[in-house]
Design a protein around this motif. Structure first.
Motif, PDB file in Angstrom:
ATOM      1  N   LEU A 199       0.343  -1.007   0.000  1.00 21.45           N
ATOM      2  CA  LEU A 199      -0.084  -0.159  -0.329  1.00 21.45           C
ATOM      3  C   LEU A 199       0.825   0.995  -0.424  1.00 21.45           C
ATOM      4  N   ARG A 254       2.065   4.663  -1.062  1.00 23.50           N
ATOM      5  CA  ARG A 254       1.902   5.081  -2.259  1.00 23.50           C
ATOM      6  C   ARG A 254       0.839   5.408  -2.029  1.00 23.50           C
ATOM      7  N   SER A 255      -0.180   4.578  -1.284  1.00 27.93           N
ATOM      8  CA  SER A 255      -1.548   4.108  -1.485  1.00 27.93           C
ATOM      9  C   SER A 255      -2.051   5.830  -1.118  1.00 27.93           C
ATOM     10  N   PRO A 256      -3.719   6.658  -1.799  1.00 28.91           N
ATOM     11  CA  PRO A 256      -4.336   7.276  -1.467  1.00 28.91           C
ATOM     12  C   PRO A 256      -4.632   6.879   0.328  1.00 28.91           C
ATOM     13  N   PHE A 257      -4.924   5.838   0.065  1.00 26.18           N
ATOM     14  CA  PHE A 257      -5.557   5.308   1.422  1.00 26.18           C
ATOM     15  C   PHE A 257      -4.653   4.805   2.562  1.00 26.18           C
TER      16      PHE A 257
END
Lengths: 263, 446
Positions: B398, B400-403
């Motif tokens: 995850l 750099r995932s926006p989440f």
């Protein structure tokens, strides 16, 4: 085919006449330029551009897709009164919008990179992956938008559904992924995770780009598994096929509904 | 900095200088010739066309305190043992070749000085630490300006003291960790000065075990198979202005005490398990004014206690600081954290017995109403995603995932999971001016 291209050109011309496709491209250009000019290392500019690609492209594509579908509805009805197949009109409008958006993005992002001399093989490869990911995401999310809009009479409802879908793929899906990781942390998870990531086009795009950057070294064992997978022809082919499937499925669903729709 | 630490800082270099100069006076005193010039010493010349053709013959003939000039040529003479105080000077880079069969040059006497030689092709062994140049239980040796090429171990000092190893270039051809030796290996020695050496292509560039009261300055150790500088069971050493680049880890300091690591540069230790500085069981030491640039993990601390980390610059690393919950009473102050993927991570959500005070964090978004340069709200450098990673390494998918970014933002607003006491109560508002010049300042190391 020729009819379809005519419709697509017409749709594109219609869009170009408005100011916002150009400003969409300009937005990418200015941001990428600023990131290069003020950032200290080009690799960091790419990481920031990645955030843009993952959030902005899907959102703009899906919202603009829904809105423009309703806006061009009268024009579509006029066309359908002519001896033209419904699928031709649908594909024409779909291509017109997707290609304009993708072109604006490609030019907008490509120009600053070219300006700052991204010419080595490695850099060109990274830029190519970045652009391809952006183009795929554009096509995928416009397709989602059309598939939703065809089925809904109420444009507000369609817009709501579109934003919900975007939210799900951009945020909720990764949250579920984290829940899976936490629940099954006692098991070797790399391969199931790989499968789950490939199912979400946004995750595919993000990981493909990350693996091109040196941040990938932070990803440890999991990263190594991913790198091996996406480094192989099979893995890359599978990722490409998945992205292509994400274009094809909603487009087919859309054109199907369009054919049976009561105008 | 306390008064005691200041005194230590003053006395220690003095001590080292004494160690450096005292022996040279002593050797001068024992010389039969007048101390004004080396030319007046009894000198033997060795060359392929001279009367004395072999270095071993010259060593047999040379008087104690004599001088042997080895002129250019290839000398393959088996293992050469220096067993009396002599000065060996190479002219025109004579090559002493071990032919891959044994150790090349072994020093077993005090007051030996060796310079200007090319020493190459020692044997390799799984059983013995064979070296190009080995010094055994000797005092006051000077090893200066030699080139060591393709040896198993390069320079190996065992049970020696008051030696100087300076301006040597050590090139190895190691490919695997299991079958390779260290570039410069110091074992059970004290009062050694190691400066301006260049080491590459060995297992550990510089390896110290039971090394005490020694100074290691201005060395460059890069592209080794394992670590740039590795220290075990040592104390009271001073590492200053070294460049450690593109190794598996820059410095690894283990089971040691009272080391001072000042103004070094750790860079490009980049890969799946790479570290700028790895501290394990390191106590009462100081790391200050160092630059950590582009390392996967810049500083890793496990069971390291009572260390001072002051004015280091962490720039563009993956993890700037990974500090385990079993590290206690370490003080981070005046450091600059910039453009790192993670500033601080730790493996405990409750426990942190380390202090962070007065550092600069580029992620800090607080304000400074009274304009004293110190932020009015604390900064919590541990991100929730970083904490999750320590517990669930697979969550790295995850990255750099926006989440993940949403999680961090939510945790920042309503903190529940990240350690509350791991906070910088006095974060600096502006980046200190010294941190901009740090890169240039260290460039002179090369």
């Amino acid at each position: 085919m020729r009819q379809m291209m005519t419709v697509a050109r017409q749709a594109a011309r219609e869009l170009m006449r408005g100011w916002w496709v150009a400003s969409y491209g300009l937005f990418f250009m200015l941001l990428a330029w600023a990131l290069f000019a003020f950032g200290e290392r080009p690799a960091q500019a790419v990481v920031s551009v990645l955030d843009l690609v993952l959030l902005v492209i899907p959102f703009v594509s899906i919202v603009v897709g829904v809105l423009s579908f309703y806006n061009s509805r009268e024009f579509a009805e006029l066309l359908l009164a002519q001896p033209v197949a419904r699928s031709t009109v649908f594909f024409g409008q779909y291509l017109g919008l997707s290609v304009s958006l993708a072109a604006a993005f490609t030019v907008g992002l490509g120009a600053p990179f070219a300006w700052y001399g991204w010419s080595t093989r490695d850099q060109a490869g990274t830029l190519l992956v970045l652009l391809l990911a952006g183009i795929f995401l554009t096509f995928i999310f416009v397709a989602f938008a059309f598939a939703i809009a065809v089925r809904t009479e109420n444009r507000l409802k369609a817009l709501g559904a579109a934003i919900f879908l975007w939210l799900f793929l951009a945020l909720v899906y990764d949250g579920l992924l984290l829940a899976v990781i936490m629940a099954f942390s006692a098991y070797p998870l790399e391969k199931p995770l790989l499968g789950l990531c490939v199912l979400n086009p946004l995750d595919v795009a993000r990981i493909l780009i990350l693996l091109r950057l040196d941040v990938a070294a932070l990803m440890g064992y999991t990263g190594a598994v991913f790198k091996q997978f996406f480094g192989s022809t099979l893995g890359l082919g599978l990722a490409g096929a998945c992205l292509a499937a994400w274009v094809a499925l909603p487009v087919l669903a859309g054109v199907n509904a369009y054919a049976r729709r009561d105008f | 900095m306390s008064m005691g630490r200041w005194l230590l800082g003053l006395i220690f270099p003095l001590f080292v200088m004494l160690a450096l100069f005292a022996p040279s006076d002593a050797t001068a005193g024992t010389q039969p010739a007048a101390p004004q010039g080396q030319a007046q010493r009894p000198t033997l010349v060795v060359c392929p066309t001279c009367e004395v053709k072999r270095l071993v013959d010259a060593l047999r003939e040379a008087p104690t305190g004599g001088r042997i000039v080895v002129q250019s040529g290839l000398y393959v003479e088996g293992e050469i043992v220096v067993d009396k105080p002599v000065e060996i000077v190479g002219q025109g880079w004579p090559v002493i070749d071990g032919a891959g069969k044994n150790q090349v040059l072994t020093v077993k006497a005090d007051d030996v000085s060796i310079s200007g030689l090319v020493i190459r092709n020692s044997a390799k062994s799984y059983l013995a630490d064979l070296a190009g140049l080995r010094v055994e239980a000797a005092r006051r040796c000077v090893i200066e300006g030699n080139r060591l090429i393709d040896n198993f171990f390069g320079i190996y000092l065992a049970a020696s003291e008051d030696c100087v190893v300076r301006d040597n270039q050590v090139y190895g051809n190691a490919t695997s960790e299991a079958f390779s030796g260290n570039g410069i290996h110091l074992w059970n020695s004290h009062h050694i000065t190691l400066e301006r050496n260049y080491v590459t292509g060995h297992r550990d560039g510089l390896y110290f075990e039971f090394l005490h009261a020694s100074a290691v300055r201005h060395n460059v150790s890069e592209k080794n198979v394992r670590y740039g500088l590795h220290t075990m069971y040592s104390a009271d050493n001073y590492y200053q202005s070294n460049l450690l680049r593109a190794n598996l880890a820059g410095v690894v300091l283990m089971y040691s005490k009272r080391l001072r690591v000042i103004d070094n540069r750790f860079e490009d230790n980049w890969g799946a398990a790479c570290y700028g500085a790895l501290l394990k069981d390191l106590d009462d030491s100081e790391l200050a004014d160092n630059l950590f640039f582009h390392n996967s993990v810049a500083l890793y601390a496990e069971d390291a206690n009572r260390n001072f980390l002051t004015k280091n610059r962490f720039y563009n690393n993956g993890f700037a600081v990974r500090i385990m919950a079993n590290a206690d009473s370490n003080a981070f102050s005046g450091n600059v954290f910039e453009a790192n993927a993670f500033d601080v991570t730790t493996n405990s959500s409750t426990q942190s017995a380390n202090s962070f005070n007065g550092n600069y964090w580029d992620d800090y978004r607080g304000y400074d109403l009274d304009h004293d340069g110190i932020g009015d709200v604390p900064f919590w450098p541990v991100r929730l995603f970083g904490l999750l990673l320590e517990e669930y390494p697979a969550a790295i998918v995850l990255l750099r995932s926006p989440f993940a970014e949403l999680l961090d933002t939510a945790e920042e607003a309503i903190p529940v999971l990240t350690p509350r006491n791991l906070a910088d109560e006095k974060p600096l508002i502006a980046r200190p001016s010294w941190s901009k010049s740090r890169v240039l300042k260290n460039a002179s190391v090369q």
